[in-house]
Design a protein around this motif. Sequence first.
Motif, PDB file in Angstrom:
ATOM      1  N   PHE A  47       0.838  -1.200   0.000  1.00  0.00           N
ATOM      2  CA  PHE A  47       0.000   0.000   0.000  1.00  0.00           C
ATOM      3  C   PHE A  47       0.880   1.260   0.000  1.00  0.00           C
ATOM      4  N   LEU A  48       1.941   1.247   0.812  1.00  0.00           N
ATOM      5  CA  LEU A  48       2.859   2.380   0.877  1.00  0.00           C
ATOM      6  C   LEU A  48       3.556   2.568  -0.462  1.00  0.00           C
ATOM      7  N   LEU A  49       3.942   1.468  -1.077  1.00  0.00           N
ATOM      8  CA  LEU A  49       4.601   1.533  -2.376  1.00  0.00           C
ATOM      9  C   LEU A  49       3.694   2.208  -3.404  1.00  0.00           C
ATOM     10  N   ALA A  50       2.425   1.847  -3.412  1.00  0.00           N
ATOM     11  CA  ALA A  50       1.475   2.423  -4.365  1.00  0.00           C
ATOM     12  C   ALA A  50       1.108   3.857  -4.020  1.00  0.00           C
ATOM     13  N   GLY A  51       1.206   4.208  -2.740  1.00  0.00           N
ATOM     14  CA  GLY A  51       0.845   5.543  -2.281  1.00  0.00           C
ATOM     15  C   GLY A  51      -0.390   5.522  -1.419  1.00  0.00           C
ATOM     16  N   LEU A  52      -0.324   6.156  -0.268  1.00  0.00           N
ATOM     17  CA  LEU A  52      -1.429   6.201   0.676  1.00  0.00           C
ATOM     18  C   LEU A  52      -1.865   7.654   0.887  1.00  0.00           C
ATOM     19  N   PRO A  53      -3.174   7.903   1.005  1.00  0.00           N
ATOM     20  CA  PRO A  53      -3.648   9.269   1.233  1.00  0.00           C
ATOM     21  C   PRO A  53      -3.036   9.869   2.489  1.00  0.00           C
ATOM     22  N   GLY A  54      -2.504  11.069   2.375  1.00  0.00           N
ATOM     23  CA  GLY A  54      -1.971  11.773   3.525  1.00  0.00           C
ATOM     24  C   GLY A  54      -0.593  11.340   3.957  1.00  0.00           C
ATOM     25  N   VAL A  55       0.003  10.369   3.266  1.00  0.00           N
ATOM     26  CA  VAL A  55       1.335   9.889   3.630  1.00  0.00           C
ATOM     27  C   VAL A  55       2.322  10.318   2.561  1.00  0.00           C
ATOM     28  N   SER A  56       3.362  11.036   2.960  1.00  0.00           N
ATOM     29  CA  SER A  56       4.381  11.490   2.018  1.00  0.00           C
ATOM     30  C   SER A  56       5.727  10.872   2.378  1.00  0.00           C
ATOM     31  N   ILE A  57       6.555  10.687   1.374  1.00  0.00           N
ATOM     32  CA  ILE A  57       7.883  10.125   1.589  1.00  0.00           C
ATOM     33  C   ILE A  57       8.933  11.093   1.064  1.00  0.00           C
ATOM     34  N   THR A  58      10.153  10.920   1.522  1.00  0.00           N
ATOM     35  CA  THR A  58      11.285  11.660   0.982  1.00  0.00           C
ATOM     36  C   THR A  58      12.153  10.679   0.196  1.00  0.00           C
ATOM     37  N   PRO A  59      12.919  11.146  -0.777  1.00  0.00           N
ATOM     38  CA  PRO A  59      13.740  10.235  -1.583  1.00  0.00           C
ATOM     39  C   PRO A  59      14.662   9.354  -0.738  1.00  0.00           C
ATOM     40  N   ASN A  60      14.875   8.156  -1.245  1.00  0.00           N
ATOM     41  CA  ASN A  60      15.626   7.107  -0.545  1.00  0.00           C
ATOM     42  C   ASN A  60      14.935   6.706   0.754  1.00  0.00           C
ATOM     43  N   TRP A  61      13.598   6.618   0.676  1.00  0.00           N
ATOM     44  CA  TRP A  61      12.782   6.229   1.816  1.00  0.00           C
ATOM     45  C   TRP A  61      12.959   4.742   2.083  1.00  0.00           C
ATOM     46  N   VAL A  62      13.323   4.393   3.312  1.00  0.00           N
ATOM     47  CA  VAL A  62      13.564   2.991   3.663  1.00  0.00           C
ATOM     48  C   VAL A  62      12.239   2.297   3.946  1.00  0.00           C
ATOM     49  N   LEU A  63      12.028   1.157   3.296  1.00  0.00           N
ATOM     50  CA  LEU A  63      10.801   0.387   3.435  1.00  0.00           C
ATOM     51  C   LEU A  63      10.850  -0.515   4.667  1.00  0.00           C
ATOM     52  N   GLY A  64       9.697  -1.109   5.011  1.00  0.00           N
ATOM     53  CA  GLY A  64       9.640  -2.162   6.017  1.00  0.00           C
ATOM     54  C   GLY A  64       9.144  -1.721   7.375  1.00  0.00           C
ATOM     55  N   ALA A  65       8.233  -2.526   7.946  1.00  0.00           N
ATOM     56  CA  ALA A  65       7.701  -2.270   9.290  1.00  0.00           C
ATOM     57  C   ALA A  65       8.250  -3.270  10.299  1.00  0.00           C
ATOM     58  N   ASP A  66       8.224  -4.544   9.940  1.00  0.00           N
ATOM     59  CA  ASP A  66       8.672  -5.602  10.854  1.00  0.00           C
ATOM     60  C   ASP A  66      10.178  -5.761  10.829  1.00  0.00           C
ATOM     61  N   GLY A  67      10.750  -6.141  11.971  1.00  0.00           N
ATOM     62  CA  GLY A  67      12.176  -6.416  11.983  1.00  0.00           C
ATOM     63  C   GLY A  67      12.659  -6.922  13.321  1.00  0.00           C
ATOM     64  N   MET A  68      13.863  -7.477  13.306  1.00  0.00           N
ATOM     65  CA  MET A  68      14.552  -7.913  14.516  1.00  0.00           C
ATOM     66  C   MET A  68      16.041  -7.664  14.326  1.00  0.00           C
ATOM     67  N   GLY A  69      16.744  -7.648  15.447  1.00  0.00           N
ATOM     68  CA  GLY A  69      18.179  -7.450  15.362  1.00  0.00           C
ATOM     69  C   GLY A  69      18.807  -7.374  16.730  1.00  0.00           C
ATOM     70  N   VAL A  70      19.973  -6.751  16.792  1.00  0.00           N
ATOM     71  CA  VAL A  70      20.747  -6.656  18.026  1.00  0.00           C
ATOM     72  C   VAL A  70      20.895  -5.183  18.400  1.00  0.00           C
ATOM     73  N   VAL A  71      20.663  -4.864  19.659  1.00  0.00           N
ATOM     74  CA  VAL A  71      20.808  -3.489  20.139  1.00  0.00           C
ATOM     75  C   VAL A  71      22.272  -3.084  20.041  1.00  0.00           C
ATOM     76  N   GLU A  72      22.521  -2.013  19.299  1.00  0.00           N
ATOM     77  CA  GLU A  72      23.901  -1.551  19.101  1.00  0.00           C
ATOM     78  C   GLU A  72      24.266  -0.404  20.034  1.00  0.00           C
ATOM     79  N   SER A  73      23.304   0.480  20.314  1.00  0.00           N
ATOM     80  CA  SER A  73      23.554   1.578  21.249  1.00  0.00           C
ATOM     81  C   SER A  73      22.242   2.015  21.860  1.00  0.00           C
ATOM     82  N   VAL A  74      22.311   2.641  23.033  1.00  0.00           N
ATOM     83  CA  VAL A  74      21.105   3.071  23.744  1.00  0.00           C
ATOM     84  C   VAL A  74      21.291   4.484  24.268  1.00  0.00           C
ATOM     85  N   GLY A  75      20.160   5.190  24.411  1.00  0.00           N
ATOM     86  CA  GLY A  75      20.192   6.508  25.004  1.00  0.00           C
ATOM     87  C   GLY A  75      20.454   6.446  26.499  1.00  0.00           C
ATOM     88  N   SER A  76      20.797   7.562  27.075  1.00  0.00           N
ATOM     89  CA  SER A  76      21.199   7.607  28.485  1.00  0.00           C
ATOM     90  C   SER A  76      20.081   7.242  29.449  1.00  0.00           C
TER      91      SER A  76
END
Length: 345
Positions: A47-76
Amino acid sequence: MRGLTISAHGGVEQIVYREDLAEPELRADNEVRVRVRAAALNHLDLFLLAGLPGVSITPNWVLGADGMGVVESVGSAVTSVAVGEMVVINPGISDRTCEYCLDGEQSLCPRFGILGEHFPGTMAELVVVPATNVLPIRAQTDEAEAAAFTLATLTAYRMMVTRARVRAGERVLIWGIGGGVALACLQIAKLIGAHATVTSSSDDKLACAKELGADDVINHAGVDVGKEVRARTGKRGVDVVVDSVGEATWTQSLGALGRRGRLVTCGGTSGPMVTTDVRRLFWNQWSILGSTMGNDAEFAAVVGHFNAGRLRPIVDRVYPLADGRAAFERLAQAGQFGKIVVRID
């Protein structure tokens, strides 16, 4: 930084794999930076790829909602997770200050947004999110399953447990088995002890659903599912219908719904406008329930089930990040059974 991006809306031809993206930095003391190992696709990405009402992107917009990984750094100010922990990411981000957030209902926040749609997404080597949007998982967890878990399972859990309040012994109809939310709803129904009927236009998908515990299956191609369900239940109908298809299935969903039944929906993939005979609505005392994503408590609940092995997503295929366009093509063709994953590391 490597990532899967778009710079304009359209079809899969807009998807570009890049290796020159700027790395995101921590902007607040409550944020964490995660080195992403795997990300998963959702229909939201199409849906995002096709375009959604009221949603704008900037060039080189990174796709994807789901993910997992390793915490690399944290705020204080972060104490809930530590550097080096493996985590899953909740893609729904709220401002934490509105009346709904303060009431523990983050997905109702007026400024609620989703990674990949309103914020840069997970299909890159690094992503920065609030610490409240990650929870630890076991280090030996299958990375593809972890990446595929959160959005669909969180959505399904809120629909089935919080909104529809499915109980043991009740009958549930789930449209479109094969998608991530529908499969998660099936798993949750069986975990609760409900009777689950699922639909698909593919006999192969229905056979797979039977292996996963579906009690009854209906090939909905050319069939009025409402009439079929009533024939199979002695005209009683089901207690709960899970419908995220919308226009194409709504009338049949109501036809399958018994007295005091609940219809719960999280989307309208076939179209947003539906018609309801209000006389049948009040006479049968139905409940029509909307549901979106989930709150912090539900996120903790589903991750607890995941870590205990009670809820695990079905993974259809895994693609390397550089072949991300092929992953989107498979999702667009609707041939998958389960979640499509992109491996990043």
